[in-house]
Design a protein around this motif. Structure first.
Motif, PDB file in Angstrom:
ATOM      1  N   TYR A   1      77.818  28.376 -33.969  1.00 45.88           N
ATOM      2  CA  TYR A   1      78.918  30.125 -33.262  1.00 45.88           C
ATOM      3  C   TYR A   1      78.458  31.422 -32.755  1.00 45.88           C
ATOM      4  CZ  TYR A   1      82.469  25.842 -33.733  1.00 45.88           C
ATOM      5  OH  TYR A   1      82.568  24.810 -33.728  1.00 45.88           O
TER       6      TYR A   1
ATOM      7  N   HIS B   1      81.938  32.517 -29.189  1.00 49.82           N
ATOM      8  CA  HIS B   1      81.106  31.565 -28.404  1.00 49.82           C
ATOM      9  C   HIS B   1      80.600  30.515 -29.078  1.00 49.82           C
ATOM     10  CE1 HIS B   1      78.119  30.180 -24.856  1.00 49.82           C
ATOM     11  NE2 HIS B   1      77.143  30.535 -26.110  1.00 49.82           N
ATOM     12  N   CYS B   2      80.489  29.385 -28.064  1.00 51.48           N
ATOM     13  CA  CYS B   2      79.828  27.844 -29.029  1.00 51.48           C
ATOM     14  C   CYS B   2      79.060  27.638 -28.360  1.00 51.48           C
ATOM     15  CB  CYS B   2      80.647  27.274 -29.285  1.00 51.48           C
ATOM     16  SG  CYS B   2      80.486  25.841 -29.787  1.00 51.48           S
ATOM     17  N   PRO B   3      77.760  27.446 -28.612  1.00 49.02           N
ATOM     18  CA  PRO B   3      77.174  27.701 -27.592  1.00 49.02           C
ATOM     19  C   PRO B   3      76.316  25.841 -27.799  1.00 49.02           C
ATOM     20  CG  PRO B   3      75.176  29.162 -29.568  1.00 49.02           C
ATOM     21  CD  PRO B   3      77.017  28.805 -29.334  1.00 49.02           C
TER      22      PRO B   3
ATOM     23  N   ALA C   1      83.731  30.052 -24.175  1.00 49.56           N
ATOM     24  CA  ALA C   1      84.004  31.174 -25.341  1.00 49.56           C
ATOM     25  C   ALA C   1      85.426  31.276 -25.499  1.00 49.56           C
ATOM     26  CB  ALA C   1      83.641  32.395 -24.328  1.00 49.56           C
TER      27      ALA C   1
ATOM     28  N   THR D   1      82.009  32.932 -18.706  1.00 45.11           N
ATOM     29  CA  THR D   1      81.140  33.111 -20.798  1.00 45.11           C
ATOM     30  C   THR D   1      81.904  34.908 -20.440  1.00 45.11           C
ATOM     31  OG1 THR D   1      78.774  33.428 -19.211  1.00 45.11           O
ATOM     32  CG2 THR D   1      79.891  31.922 -20.197  1.00 45.11           C
TER      33      THR D   1
ATOM     34  N   ASP E   1      79.104  39.886 -21.379  1.00 42.60           N
ATOM     35  CA  ASP E   1      78.302  38.850 -21.025  1.00 42.60           C
ATOM     36  C   ASP E   1      79.363  38.378 -22.385  1.00 42.60           C
ATOM     37  OD1 ASP E   1      77.580  36.227 -22.413  1.00 42.60           O
ATOM     38  OD2 ASP E   1      76.005  36.483 -20.861  1.00 42.60           O
ATOM     39  N   VAL E   2      79.829  37.089 -22.962  1.00 46.11           N
ATOM     40  CA  VAL E   2      80.550  37.047 -24.251  1.00 46.11           C
ATOM     41  C   VAL E   2      79.700  36.053 -24.346  1.00 46.11           C
ATOM     42  CG1 VAL E   2      82.912  37.611 -24.031  1.00 46.11           C
ATOM     43  CG2 VAL E   2      81.758  34.560 -23.260  1.00 46.11           C
ATOM     44  N   THR E   3      78.439  35.315 -24.516  1.00 48.43           N
ATOM     45  CA  THR E   3      77.572  34.831 -24.915  1.00 48.43           C
ATOM     46  C   THR E   3      76.391  35.882 -25.734  1.00 48.43           C
ATOM     47  OG1 THR E   3      76.373  34.474 -23.597  1.00 48.43           O
ATOM     48  CG2 THR E   3      77.223  33.063 -23.714  1.00 48.43           C
TER      49      THR E   3
END
Length: 140
Positions: A75, A68-70, A57, A95, A107-109
């Motif tokens: 994104y 965030h880029c899972p 992130a 994260t 949690d930035v996800t």
């Protein structure tokens, strides 16, 4: 002597009121914070999409966003404004986003509050990659 006593009582009442405001300012009740709108009201160009590492992130502090880029080309964005008192997150470690004001962590996800006093998740913000650049906000 009566006027002095009255002034003392009025000063005491004023100080008690000010103390009450201080307590209200540090309330553990979650809210969207001090900004009138914690998410962009117009599209925001965040720059190169590859600046957000896959699986990681990036904090865009000036824009009050965290992205965030899972997976490659995917994104997710959230407001970076703490839902407790409205401070902007100051860093992302792994994260987790950190609020410098009262220690809330997110949690930035997912945007979920991990550690209080914040209990409300960060609001999600639409985001897309367009021509190698990230654009967040309405119509993204």
């Amino acid at each position: 002597m009566a006027p002095t006593a009255r002034r003392t009582v009025l000063k005491g009442a004023a100080l008690a009121g000010a103390a009450g405001l201080g307590v209200a300012g540090c309330s553990t009740e979650s809210k969207l914070g001090h900004a009138e709108v914690p998410t962009p009201t117009a599209p925001v160009d965040l720059g190169a999409a590859d600046a957000v590492p896959v699986g990681g992130a990036r904090l865009y502090r000036e824009e009050r966003l965290v992205v965030h880029c899972p997976a490659k080309g995917e994104y997710k964005a959230f407001s970076a404004q703490c839902t407790h008192a409205g401070c902007v997150l100051d860093k992302v470690e792994g994260t987790e986003g950190n609020c410098p004001c009262h220690g809330s962590r997110f949690d930035v996800t997912t945007g979920r509050a991990l550690q209080g006093p914040a209990t409300v998740p960060l609001p999600e913000v639409p985001v897309k990659a367009e021509g190698g650049r990230l654009v967040a906000g309405p119509e993204a």
